[in-house]
Write a protein that holds these residues in place. Sequence first.
Motif, short mmCIF file in Angstrom:
data_model
loop_
_atom_site.label_atom_id
_atom_site.label_comp_id
_atom_site.label_asym_id
_atom_site.label_seq_id
_atom_site.Cartn_x
_atom_site.Cartn_y
_atom_site.Cartn_z
N ASN A 99 -41.18 -7.52 -46.29
CA ASN A 99 -40.69 -7.57 -44.89
C ASN A 99 -41.04 -8.87 -44.18
O ASN A 99 -41.36 -8.88 -43.00
N TYR A 101 -39.23 -12.13 -44.61
CA TYR A 101 -38.28 -13.24 -44.55
C TYR A 101 -37.05 -12.88 -43.72
O TYR A 101 -36.58 -11.75 -43.73
N ASP A 102 -36.53 -13.90 -43.01
CA ASP A 102 -35.34 -13.70 -42.17
C ASP A 102 -34.06 -13.88 -42.98
O ASP A 102 -33.01 -13.37 -42.60
N LEU A 103 -34.16 -14.66 -44.04
CA LEU A 103 -32.98 -14.97 -44.85
C LEU A 103 -33.39 -15.15 -46.31
O LEU A 103 -34.40 -15.80 -46.60
N LEU A 104 -32.59 -14.58 -47.19
CA LEU A 104 -32.79 -14.78 -48.64
C LEU A 104 -31.47 -15.22 -49.24
O LEU A 104 -30.45 -14.54 -49.09
N LEU A 127 -37.05 -8.90 -47.38
CA LEU A 127 -36.50 -9.21 -46.06
C LEU A 127 -37.10 -8.32 -44.96
O LEU A 127 -37.42 -7.16 -45.20
N ARG A 128 -37.21 -8.90 -43.78
CA ARG A 128 -37.61 -8.09 -42.62
C ARG A 128 -36.39 -7.29 -42.16
O ARG A 128 -35.25 -7.63 -42.52
N GLY A 131 -32.99 -8.88 -41.32
CA GLY A 131 -32.86 -10.11 -42.12
C GLY A 131 -31.58 -10.10 -42.95
O GLY A 131 -31.00 -9.03 -43.20
N TYR A 133 -29.21 -11.22 -46.38
CA TYR A 133 -29.20 -11.52 -47.81
C TYR A 133 -27.87 -12.20 -48.12
O TYR A 133 -26.80 -11.63 -47.83
N GLU A 257 -27.05 -7.10 -44.54
CA GLU A 257 -28.12 -7.13 -43.54
C GLU A 257 -29.08 -5.98 -43.81
O GLU A 257 -28.64 -4.87 -44.12
N LYS A 258 -30.36 -6.25 -43.69
CA LYS A 258 -31.34 -5.17 -43.91
C LYS A 258 -31.52 -4.38 -42.62
O LYS A 258 -31.69 -4.98 -41.57
#
Length: 258
Positions: A99, A101-104, A127-128, A131, A133, A257-258
């Motif tokens: 939880n 990272y804002d972007l992967l 990802l947070r 966030g 992907y 999007e998460k």
Amino acid sequence: MGIDFHSKDNSKTYTTRLADISWIREVKQLLPIGNVSRALDIGCGGGIYTKALADMGISYVTGVDFSESMLEGARENCKEYKNISFVQGNAFETGLGSNEYDLLVERALIHHMKDLNACFAEAFRLLRNGGFYLVQDRTPEDCVIKGDANHIRGYFFERFPKLTQKETRRRHRSQIVINMMQEAGFKNVKEVKLWEIRKVYDNKGQLLKDLRERAGRSILHELDDEELGVLIKHIDRSLHRDTNIVEKDRWTIWIGEK
Ligand SMILES: C[S@@+](CC[C@H](N)C(=O)[O-])C[C@H]1O[C@@H](n2cnc3c(N)ncnc32)[C@H](O)[C@@H]1O
């Protein structure tokens, strides 16, 4: 045959160009980059896109790759950047915190893996909430587009049909990627197509040299040196233009999007 990502001989193969502005513009249009402070680039290779993400103004970018040899090239390629670091890790289990990272971003990675479930589950964990992907790869349909003055890759398959089978077999179908991203928990999953400028060559000689080195083109590792020579001759004869060659590749980008 096939590329050995762990070989020292290949440590610079994914460092020989910069991400084109066509890629940067597309990503900025697809994602609220201004809200991203921590990004991950998994399967980063030589760091071409790690660098592009940092250049977009993202405060901190971490590149991850399972190959120490690739990371050696990436560290050298991005040595001027204080806001980039590289760590060795597998896309299935990176060992990084949950939880965070804002972007992967995973570009040109998923065709090297069969188990997308494990890869997407790891992405979701990293990802947070909220966030994004971004997965970029070619679908089987992207791979079989004919060769022309811009789409140089098309000539590979036209001259060596055996590569078509290899290439289309390792690529994932778009609907499968979408379904599996949704199963991993991603919402608002969408697909977009992109003709990305790969590289601009001042003359044909530069392009042919790039091909001879198999730079950043894992599929060319399926040809032996003699076959590669035949392919280069074929491309040389097929291209009537000698200057300002703009090489473009067709990609599919999936966003979730998460
Ligand atoms: C085709 S290259 C793409 C490099 C870079 N993303 C780019 O677009 O220029 C694929 C990269 O993924 C890495 N890779 C392949 N399988 C991986 C895995 N399971 N975990 C982490 N990295 C992996 C390889 O070492 C290689 O650097």
